[in-house]
Write an enzyme that holds these catalytic residues in place. Structure first.
Site, mmCIF file in Angstrom:
data_model
loop_
_atom_site.group_PDB
_atom_site.id
_atom_site.type_symbol
_atom_site.label_atom_id
_atom_site.label_comp_id
_atom_site.label_asym_id
_atom_site.label_seq_id
_atom_site.Cartn_x
_atom_site.Cartn_y
_atom_site.Cartn_z
ATOM 1 C CE LYS A 58 -11.597 -0.561 -0.766
ATOM 2 N NZ LYS A 58 -11.575 0.117 -2.069
ATOM 3 C CE1 TYR A 79 -4.249 2.410 -6.019
ATOM 4 C CE2 TYR A 79 -1.871 2.281 -5.695
ATOM 5 C CZ TYR A 79 -3.151 1.904 -5.358
ATOM 6 O OH TYR A 79 -3.345 0.988 -4.335
ATOM 7 C CG ASN A 128 -16.819 -7.533 -15.262
ATOM 8 O OD1 ASN A 128 -15.689 -7.053 -15.113
ATOM 9 N ND2 ASN A 128 -17.358 -8.383 -14.406
ATOM 10 N NE ARG A 129 -12.066 -11.997 -15.419
ATOM 11 C CZ ARG A 129 -11.082 -12.104 -14.572
ATOM 12 N NH1 ARG A 129 -9.849 -12.315 -15.012
ATOM 13 N NH2 ARG A 129 -11.280 -11.989 -13.275
ATOM 14 N N GLY A 139 -14.904 -3.234 -16.142
ATOM 15 C CA GLY A 139 -14.919 -3.800 -14.792
ATOM 16 C C GLY A 139 -16.237 -3.557 -14.078
ATOM 17 C CB SER A 188 -0.887 -0.001 1.251
ATOM 18 O OG SER A 188 -1.527 1.233 1.370
ATOM 19 N N GLY A 223 -5.004 7.232 -11.846
ATOM 20 C CA GLY A 223 -5.566 6.761 -10.577
ATOM 21 C C GLY A 223 -4.895 7.395 -9.366
ATOM 22 N N GLY A 264 -16.419 -4.473 -10.375
ATOM 23 C CA GLY A 264 -16.119 -4.837 -8.986
ATOM 24 C C GLY A 264 -16.453 -3.699 -8.027
ATOM 25 N N GLY A 265 -15.784 -3.713 -6.870
ATOM 26 C CA GLY A 265 -16.066 -2.724 -5.826
ATOM 27 C C GLY A 265 -15.806 -1.291 -6.273
ATOM 28 C CG ASP A 275 -12.433 4.147 -2.974
ATOM 29 O OD1 ASP A 275 -11.360 4.721 -2.712
ATOM 30 O OD2 ASP A 275 -12.583 2.920 -2.886
HETATM 31 P P1 NAP Z 1 -12.486 -5.968 -7.472
HETATM 32 O O1 NAP Z 1 -13.678 -5.640 -6.650
HETATM 33 O O2 NAP Z 1 -11.770 -7.244 -7.227
HETATM 34 O O3 NAP Z 1 -12.960 -5.945 -9.031
HETATM 35 C C1 NAP Z 1 -12.039 -6.221 -10.046
HETATM 36 C C2 NAP Z 1 -12.708 -6.068 -11.423
HETATM 37 O O4 NAP Z 1 -11.682 -6.217 -12.404
HETATM 38 C C3 NAP Z 1 -13.773 -7.097 -11.724
HETATM 39 O O5 NAP Z 1 -14.716 -6.525 -12.585
HETATM 40 C C4 NAP Z 1 -12.980 -8.194 -12.447
HETATM 41 O O6 NAP Z 1 -13.736 -8.912 -13.392
HETATM 42 C C5 NAP Z 1 -11.982 -7.350 -13.226
HETATM 43 N N1 NAP Z 1 -10.734 -8.073 -13.495
HETATM 44 C C6 NAP Z 1 -9.808 -8.462 -12.586
HETATM 45 N N2 NAP Z 1 -8.760 -9.046 -13.202
HETATM 46 C C7 NAP Z 1 -9.061 -9.062 -14.535
HETATM 47 C C8 NAP Z 1 -8.404 -9.539 -15.685
HETATM 48 N N3 NAP Z 1 -7.205 -10.142 -15.602
HETATM 49 N N4 NAP Z 1 -8.999 -9.391 -16.884
HETATM 50 C C9 NAP Z 1 -10.205 -8.803 -16.988
HETATM 51 N N5 NAP Z 1 -10.889 -8.313 -15.926
HETATM 52 C C10 NAP Z 1 -10.328 -8.439 -14.724
HETATM 53 O O7 NAP Z 1 -11.374 -4.837 -7.391
HETATM 54 P P2 NAP Z 1 -11.574 -3.259 -7.159
HETATM 55 O O8 NAP Z 1 -11.584 -2.980 -5.706
HETATM 56 O O9 NAP Z 1 -12.718 -2.804 -7.979
HETATM 57 O O10 NAP Z 1 -10.181 -2.688 -7.722
HETATM 58 C C11 NAP Z 1 -9.893 -2.718 -9.087
HETATM 59 C C12 NAP Z 1 -8.674 -1.855 -9.404
HETATM 60 O O11 NAP Z 1 -8.929 -0.496 -9.066
HETATM 61 C C13 NAP Z 1 -7.406 -2.241 -8.645
HETATM 62 O O12 NAP Z 1 -6.307 -2.130 -9.527
HETATM 63 C C14 NAP Z 1 -7.300 -1.189 -7.553
HETATM 64 O O13 NAP Z 1 -5.961 -0.949 -7.161
HETATM 65 C C15 NAP Z 1 -7.870 0.013 -8.282
HETATM 66 N N6 NAP Z 1 -8.412 1.022 -7.351
HETATM 67 C C16 NAP Z 1 -7.859 2.254 -7.368
HETATM 68 C C17 NAP Z 1 -8.343 3.225 -6.528
HETATM 69 C C18 NAP Z 1 -7.724 4.601 -6.551
HETATM 70 O O14 NAP Z 1 -7.888 5.331 -5.588
HETATM 71 N N7 NAP Z 1 -7.057 4.984 -7.623
HETATM 72 C C19 NAP Z 1 -9.397 2.945 -5.638
HETATM 73 C C20 NAP Z 1 -9.954 1.663 -5.644
HETATM 74 C C21 NAP Z 1 -9.451 0.694 -6.511
HETATM 75 P P3 NAP Z 1 -14.595 -10.215 -13.003
HETATM 76 O O15 NAP Z 1 -15.867 -9.714 -12.378
HETATM 77 O O16 NAP Z 1 -14.829 -10.873 -14.328
HETATM 78 O O17 NAP Z 1 -13.741 -11.022 -12.063
#
Ligand code: NAP
Length: 294
Positions: A72, A233, A157-158, A132, A21, A254, A134-135, A108
């Site tokens: 989370k 990021y 999304n995948r 995507g 982190s 990011g 996800g969260g 966020d």
């Molecule tokens: P999450 O809840 O696990 O969701 C991940 C998403 O990405 C899902 O839609 C997943 O698809 C997809 N995914 C994961 N690996 C993949 C791959 N190899 N190919 C295609 N799709 C893929 O994660 P999250 O919390 O949303 O975080 C996602 C990203 O955002 C991370 O890199 C995190 O560091 C970044 N983030 C940045 C900030 C910021 O402040 N800049 C804040 C939050 C998160 P499936 O549903 O098909 O599994």
């Protein structure tokens, strides 16, 4: 600054893993710059220990914590209160200990909203494309619907059913019906990307160490009338952003959201504004020197 350890207020991060982190760098730099007697620590907490860890926040008098993967969502059931937006999104990334109660927030949403508010008029009544579901996609979608009036939101999304679930959920809780769901990597997303004003990557594709990965295999969908936002990021300038920038698009890193969500947590814990410009400069310098050392 002289620090009296007895008076030092503790903040930190709970998650698993937590070692990569950037939050300790961000918060500890800002605490020092403002001469606040606070420290930010990391706590690696396994899912089976989450409930005890939360009790520990009260017992030890910890001021508050950030929450990251995998807690989370699951943390909500163990909190005394949750802000309305965190409740709707279904994810908490910041906890404040008010003495006897733990209150959850989702900063966020603030981070994303603030980082693109200068594009508000450009985004209104235009299509938005999201990689995507996800969260972080849920925080982005909540922010877009409540602040930016997009004409439609395409989610690619995948896992299609996850994206459909997100669309159904937000159409029920926020009454926004203009969703389209697509499968990632199929040729039929090309037209949607091209016709979208704002494109947001909320997947980890392109994140360190896989820095050459892209959510799309061609640059032909990007152009100068677009804003391309990558939530990844690390690195701050991802391959997706480079590709889009070369085609004339505005790009947002990011890093901006990371700093702004941190600034909101900082304010919730300390009541003070984080010095964002100085903190960003410090963080980018640290990342550059880390890269040089490799
Ligand atoms: P999450 O809840 O696990 O969701 C991940 C998403 O990405 C899902 O839609 C997943 O698809 C997809 N995914 C994961 N690996 C993949 C791959 N190899 N190919 C295609 N799709 C893929 O994660 P999250 O919390 O949303 O975080 C996602 C990203 O955002 C991370 O890199 C995190 O560091 C970044 N983030 C940045 C900030 C910021 O402040 N800049 C804040 C939050 C998160 P499936 O549903 O098909 O599994």
């Amino acid at each position: 600054m002289e620090i009296n350890a007895c008076e030092t207020k503790i903040t930190g991060l709970i998650g698993h893993p937590v070692s990569h982190s950037f939050s300790p760098l961000i918060h500890n730099f800002a605490f020092e710059l403002l001469e606040l007697n606070y420290k930010y620590l990391t706590f690696d907490v396994l899912p089976e220990n989450l409930e005890d860890a939360l009790k520990g926040i009260i017992a030890l008098g910890i001021t508050g914590v950030n929450v990251t993967i995998p807690h989370k969502e699951s943390v909500i059931a163990n909190l005394n209160d949750v802000s309305p937006e965190a409740r709707i999104i279904g994810a908490v990334n910041t906890i404040v200990n008010d003495g006897q109660r733990l209150i959850g927030y989702n900063t966020d949403v603030f981070g994303f909203t603030e980082s693109i508010k200068k594009y508000k008029e450009m985004i209104a009544n235009t299509p938005v494309f999201i990689f995507g579901a996800g969260g972080s996609a849920r925080a982005v979608i909540y922010s877009l619907i409540t602040n930016f009036q997009p004409e439609r939101i395409v989610i690619a999304n995948r896992n299609i059913s996850r994206a459909e679930g997100v669309a159904i959920y937000f159409s029920q809780v926020l009454g926004y019906k203009n969703f389209e769901i697509k499968e990632l990597f199929l040729p039929d997303i090309a037209g949607d990307i091209k016709s979208s004003r704002l494109i947001v990557n909320t997947t980890p594709i392109g994140m360190h160490p896989n820095i050459n990965d892209l959510p799309v295999q061609s640059d032909e969908f990007f152009h100068e009338a677009q804003i391309v936002y990558d939530l990844v990021y690390n690195p701050p300038m991802t391959k997706l952003l480079k590709v889009a920038r070369n085609k004339g698009a505005e790009v947002v890193s990011g890093i901006d959201m990371l700093l702004l969500q941190a600034a909101k947590s900082f304010e919730l814990w300390t009541g003070k504004e984080m010095p964002i410009a100085e903190t960003k400069k410090f963080l980018l310098q640290k990342l550059r020197s880390k890269k040089r050392k490799k």
